[in-house]
Design an enzyme around this catalytic site. Structure first.
Site, PDB file in Angstrom:
ATOM      1  N   LYS A 156      -1.695   8.638 -10.223  1.00 48.51           N
ATOM      2  CA  LYS A 156      -0.484   9.438 -10.447  1.00 48.51           C
ATOM      3  C   LYS A 156       0.321   8.874 -11.629  1.00 48.51           C
ATOM      4  CE  LYS A 156      -0.153  11.122  -5.648  1.00 48.51           C
ATOM      5  NZ  LYS A 156      -1.008  10.203  -4.857  1.00 48.51           N
TER       6      LYS A 156
ATOM      7  N   ASP B 169       7.424   5.570   0.989  1.00 46.94           N
ATOM      8  CA  ASP B 169       6.161   6.044   0.425  1.00 46.94           C
ATOM      9  C   ASP B 169       6.435   6.421  -1.028  1.00 46.94           C
ATOM     10  OD1 ASP B 169       3.917   7.421  -0.402  1.00 46.94           O
ATOM     11  OD2 ASP B 169       3.619   8.458   1.504  1.00 46.94           O
TER      12      ASP B 169
ATOM     13  N   TYR C 138     -19.818  -7.600  -2.287  1.00 48.31           N
ATOM     14  CA  TYR C 138     -19.117  -7.470  -1.005  1.00 48.31           C
ATOM     15  C   TYR C 138     -18.116  -8.598  -0.879  1.00 48.31           C
ATOM     16  CZ  TYR C 138     -20.267  -3.860   2.379  1.00 48.31           C
ATOM     17  OH  TYR C 138     -20.317  -2.687   3.078  1.00 48.31           O
TER      18      TYR C 138
ATOM     19  N   GLU D 148     -15.517  -8.906   2.040  1.00 45.19           N
ATOM     20  CA  GLU D 148     -14.666  -8.754   3.226  1.00 45.19           C
ATOM     21  C   GLU D 148     -13.774  -9.972   3.386  1.00 45.19           C
ATOM     22  OE1 GLU D 148     -16.974  -7.925   6.666  1.00 45.19           O
ATOM     23  OE2 GLU D 148     -17.295  -5.824   6.139  1.00 45.19           O
TER      24      GLU D 148
ATOM     25  N   ARG E 210      -7.879   5.537  -8.936  1.00 48.96           N
ATOM     26  CA  ARG E 210      -7.515   6.137  -7.659  1.00 48.96           C
ATOM     27  C   ARG E 210      -7.571   5.066  -6.574  1.00 48.96           C
ATOM     28  NH1 ARG E 210      -7.029  11.393  -7.823  1.00 48.96           N
ATOM     29  NH2 ARG E 210      -7.144  11.547  -5.560  1.00 48.96           N
TER      30      ARG E 210
ATOM     31  N   THR F 212       0.416   4.815  -4.436  1.00 43.78           N
ATOM     32  CA  THR F 212      -0.908   5.019  -5.006  1.00 43.78           C
ATOM     33  C   THR F 212      -0.909   4.448  -6.416  1.00 43.78           C
ATOM     34  OG1 THR F 212      -0.262   7.247  -5.675  1.00 43.78           O
ATOM     35  CG2 THR F 212      -1.543   7.036  -3.657  1.00 43.78           C
TER      36      THR F 212
END
Length: 441
Positions: free
Chosen positions: A246, A217, A64, A66, A252, A243
Site C-alpha cells: 500500500k 490497524d 526455512y 521457524e 505484500r 501492511t
C-alpha cells in the site's frame, strides 16, 4: 480486462531464468505490460522499487527459519537472523516503536495474531463496521474473527448537505457510548475505506476510560505515517498492525508494532500460534522498504500522495461525483456514483474503466443501498501513480479520462480512444524507468 495495447515487453533477469517455462514467462510479461500501460488507481496497491523486487525474488526463499533470531528450530540461519534483525531494527526506528514483529504474511494475519495474543475466545471487541469503511478482520460476519470473538461495531456520522460539515467521519460519540455499555477488552481503530486522518488520541482516551486495550490497524496509511504526512498512532496504541505494501511501497506482507511488555505474547501468537516458517525473502524485502522509507525523499513522496489525492478528489467533484466525507486527507478517494449517474453501479463502472485501462475497485459507501458485490461507489488511490511521478495536473487529466469512459460506456469506439490516451499518459510515467533505459541501451 483493459483493451490490449501493443508494447514491447521489458527485458528483465527473470526472462532468462524463466526460459524453461514459457507459459509463466508470457503471463508475467503480460502483467508487466498491463501495469505499464494502465492507470493503477487501487488504493491498496503501489509500485515497489527494483530493490524490493530483487529481495522478494532472492535466494532467501530457499531457507526455512521457524522461530526468531537466535532461537530457530533449523540450522543454517546465521544470515537469516541478521536479515530479520535488520528488518526489526528499521521498523522500530521508522515508527518509533519499542518492538516489531515482521513475520506476518499479511495484514489479516497480523490482526489475527493480535487478537490471539490479547484476547480469550468470546471476549468483546469494538471495531469499525465493514460497510462503514472497516475491514473484514474487524469482525465482519464472513471473517473467522467474528466466529471466535464477540465484535460490536461502530460507524460514521450521517452524511450532511452542509459543505462545511459533510459528515461521514468516525462517530466518536458512538464509540464512547458503545465502549461504556459493552466494556470491550479491545478497541480497534482503523479502516480500509476511510478518506480522513485517523486520530488515535480520542480512541486512547475512550479505551482508558473503560479499561480496554487499543489496537490501531494502520494498513492503509502506514506509509503516510512513516513519511510524516499523518500523525503517528504509536504513542497512543498498545499495538499497531500494518501492511508493508500500500502506501509503504514494500512487498505484500504485514507487521506488528507493540510495547515491549507485550512483545513476548505477540511473538508467540505469530509463531508458533498462527504461522510456521516465515517468508524470509519477503522479510528481506520489508527491510529494504523500511530503509527506503527512512530516507528524506520518502517524506516528499508521502506529501505528494496526499496532494494528488486532494487534486483527484476536487477534479471528480467538479464532474458531479459526491465525495464521501466531502473530500480526503489521505491517499484514497471514496466516491458516490449516484449523483453522477443514478443508474451507474460500482460494478459496471469498474468493468468499463478496466476496458479503458483505468484500474479501480468498486466499493460500498456508508449506508449503501446496493450489495457489496454491486455497490454504489468506487475507491480510488494515488499511491502507485505518485510513485510513477504523476502530480496534480495528471490527476486532473485522469479525472477527465475516467469521466469520458463512464459517460460513453456504451460506445466501444470512444472507450477505445480513452484507452489509447491512457496508454499515452502512462508511457510518460513508467513505473520502472531503469528497465526502460536499459531496454533502449
Amino acid at each position: 480486462m483493459g483493451e490490449r495495447v501493443e508494447v514491447e515487453p521489458l527485458a528483465t533477469p527473470f526472462d532468462t531464468w524463466l526460459a524453461g517455462d514459457p507459459e509463466v514467462r508470457k503471463l508475467l510479461r503480460e502483467e508487466a505490460v498491463r501495469q505499464r500501460t494502465c492507470l493503477q488507481l487501487i488504493a491498496s496497491e503501489n509500485f515497489t522499487s527494483p530493490a524490493v523486487l530483487a529481495a522478494t525474488g532472492s535466494v532467501l526463499t530457499n531457507k526455512y527459519a521457524e522461530g526468531y533470531p537466535g532461537r530457530r528450530y533449523y540450522g543454517g540461519n546465521q544470515v537469516i537472523d541478521e536479515v530479520e534483525d535488520l528488518a526489526r531494527r528499521r521498523a522500530t526506528e521508522l515508527f518509533g516503536a519499542e518492538h516489531a514483529n515482521v513475520q506476518p504474511h499479511s495484514g489479516a494475519s497480523a490482526n489475527l495474531a493480535v487478537y490471539q495474543a490479547l484476547l480469550e475466545p468470546g471476549d468483546t471487541v469494538l471495531a469499525m463496521r465493514l460497510d462503514q469503511g472497516g475491514h473484514l478482520t474487524h469482525g465482519a460476519p464472513a471473517s473467522i474473527t467474528s466466529k471466535i470473538w464477540r465484535f460490536v461495531a461502530y460507524g460514521v456520522t450521517p452524511a450532511s448537505a452542509d459543505p462545511a460539515r459533510p459528515g461521514e467521519v468516525i462517530d466518536l460519540e458512538q464509540v464512547a457510548e458503545l465502549a461504556r455499555r459493552e466494556r470491550p477488552r479491545l478497541i480497534v481503530a482503523g479502516a480500509t475505506a476511510y478518506p480522513r486522518v485517523l486520530d488515535a488520541q480520542p480512541f486512547r482516551e475512550i479505551a482508558d476510560e473503560v479499561g480496554a486495550l487499543l489496537m490501531v490497524d494502520l494498513a492503509h496509511p502506514a506509509g503516510l505515517v512513516a513519511g510524516k504526512a499523518h500523525p503517528s498512532p504509536v504513542p497512543f496504541a498498545d499495538v499497531v498492525t500494518f501492511t508493508t505494501h500500500k502506501t509503504l511501497r514494500g512487498p505484500r506482507g504485514g507487521a506488528i508494532l507493540c510495547r515491549e511488555d507485550l512483545a513476548k505474547r505477540i511473538d508467540q501468537a505469530v509463531f508458533p500460534g498462527l504461522q510456521g516458517g516465515p517468508l524470509e525473502h519477503v522479510v528481506a524485502a520489508k527491510a529494504v522498504a523500511f530503509g527506503e522509507a527512512l530516507q528524506p525523499s520518502f517524506q516528499a513522496y508521502a506529501a505528494a500522495v496526499v496532494a494528488n489525492a486532494r487534486a483527484l478528489a476536487e477534479a471528480l467533484a467538479a464532474e458531479g461525483f459526491r465525495l464521501v466525507s466531502g473530500g480526503t486527507d489521505n491517499h484514497l478517494v471514496l466516491v458516490d456514483l449516484r449523483p453522477f449517474d443514478p443508474e451507474l453501479t460500482g460494478k459496471e463502472a469498474q468493468e468499463v474503466l478496466d476496458r479503458a485501462g483505468i484500474t479501480v475497485n468498486r466499493n460500498t459507501i456508508p449506508d449503501d443501498p446496493r450489495s457489496a458485490f454491486v455497490t454504489s461507489g468506487l475507491r480510488l488511490g494515488t499511491a502507485a501513480e505518485t510513485t510513477a511521478g504523476m502530480g496534480p495536473s495528471e490527476m486532473a487529466r485522469i479525472a477527465g479520462l475516467l469521466v469520458r469512459a463512464l459517460r460513453c460506456r456504451h460506445e466501444d469506439a470512444e472507450v477505445a480512444r480513452v484507452r489509447a490516451e491512457v496508454a499515452e499518459l502512462c508511457a510518460s510515467f513508467p513505473p520502472y524507468p531503469e528497465l526502460e533505459r536499459a531496454q533502449e541501451a
